[in-house]
Scaffold this active site. Sequence first.
Site, PDB file in Angstrom:
ATOM      1  N   ASP A   1      34.681-108.637 -77.717  1.00 40.03           N
ATOM      2  CA  ASP A   1      34.185-108.878 -79.116  1.00 40.03           C
ATOM      3  C   ASP A   1      33.360-110.173 -79.438  1.00 40.03           C
ATOM      4  O   ASP A   1      33.044-111.013 -78.567  1.00 40.03           O
ATOM      5  CB  ASP A   1      35.572-109.275 -79.521  1.00 40.03           C
ATOM      6  CG  ASP A   1      36.291-110.686 -79.244  1.00 40.03           C
ATOM      7  OD1 ASP A   1      36.207-110.867 -78.063  1.00 40.03           O
ATOM      8  OD2 ASP A   1      36.501-111.619 -80.026  1.00 40.03           O
TER       9      ASP A   1
ATOM     10  N   GLU B   1      38.945-112.342 -78.023  1.00 36.96           N
ATOM     11  CA  GLU B   1      38.878-113.474 -77.443  1.00 36.96           C
ATOM     12  C   GLU B   1      38.761-114.470 -78.594  1.00 36.96           C
ATOM     13  O   GLU B   1      39.254-115.651 -78.597  1.00 36.96           O
ATOM     14  CB  GLU B   1      37.769-113.576 -76.371  1.00 36.96           C
ATOM     15  CG  GLU B   1      37.833-114.881 -75.519  1.00 36.96           C
ATOM     16  CD  GLU B   1      36.875-115.832 -75.952  1.00 36.96           C
ATOM     17  OE1 GLU B   1      37.169-117.282 -75.454  1.00 36.96           O
ATOM     18  OE2 GLU B   1      36.093-115.748 -77.188  1.00 36.96           O
TER      19      GLU B   1
HETATM   20 ZN   LIG Z   1      32.634-116.308 -75.638  1.00 37.22          ZN
END
Ligand SMILES: [Zn+2]
Length: 359
Positions: free
Chosen positions: A71, A128
């Site tokens: 992401d 993340e």
């Molecule tokens: Zn990163």
Amino acid sequence: MGSRLVDRFCAMVRIDSESGDEARFIEVTKGQLEDELAATCVLDGHGNLIAKVPAKGADGAVPIFLAAHADTVKPGVGIEPVVEDGVIRSSGETILGADDKAGLAAIVEAVLTAKRRPPVEIVVTRGEEVGLVGARNLDLSLLSAKRGIIADSEALNEVIIGGPTHASVDVEILGKAAHAAEPGQGISAIRIAAHAITRFEEGKLDDETVANVGTIRGGMIRNGVPGRVTIEAECRSFDHGKCLEQAERMKAAFEAAAADVGATANVRVRIEYEASRTPEDSAIVRLTKKAIAAAGLEPATQVILGGTDALILSGRGLETAVIGVGGEAAHSTDERIAVADLEKVTEILRNLLEIAAAE
Ligand SMILES: [Zn+2]
């Protein structure tokens, strides 16, 4: 400047994958790893990708995982990379996405070009950037490697071996709304918040502890005593106990300031992740330092106050270190990466695989 590595990176950033919207990027990556590396790929229940690549010239070597996150932050839709004077940046009003597609492009290229390698498990996590949720939900039963590297930091010579405990402090102050002309009828939640915030330390508290009040929202109208305020605060420390103590001090300050005037503060402290440290003499740290040195750089181990997937994976029992990929100005529309840095992190990862295969 055309190279397979640069082309691979540019193709990756052209596929949108803002947090929560990574499915297509992961699907495309899965297909590529199956085609190019003959990887056996599975998605876990959360949509994280685990790609198992067999050993090459090193049967019986200890398996290793190499991880990056799929992401990106916003604005990350419609990224058009531009390569100019040896630097890759985005052409439009978007981020570039080198965080973390530079890490993933380098991983794929390193696995492809290493002369020898142990069994490799390429792990591509989701979410993340929005609380390390992919790593939290990663199905470890699908992994056989017990040690590995995350390619997701900046400086190419640094090995990040630890991070802090991080506590979120969410506060709701309930005073009493009233007309501004009749203040005796009300209790100002804004005033309680102001008093509370001055009762605890903020900023850098000591060498390993920080605290911050990030948002404050409250009040409806100019001529009203505000009845409700919400606050988002946090603290972090490499020392787990210190983080808990600071969170408790912040909680107590809000509760006391509210109680002083007959109001209520509802405070919730949540531990986002716990401090951990991968030992300097662990196999993964030694291996990573050798790989960096073999690329002509001076390796340095670091602990950082930021959160990485490594904290989650270390906390879940995997021996994990983070290496840099060389990008600059991540999380901004100025984000960029030098082609030479992309090549260097690929070299470091390739060294790591070849050294691990020989051990
Ligand atoms: Zn990163």
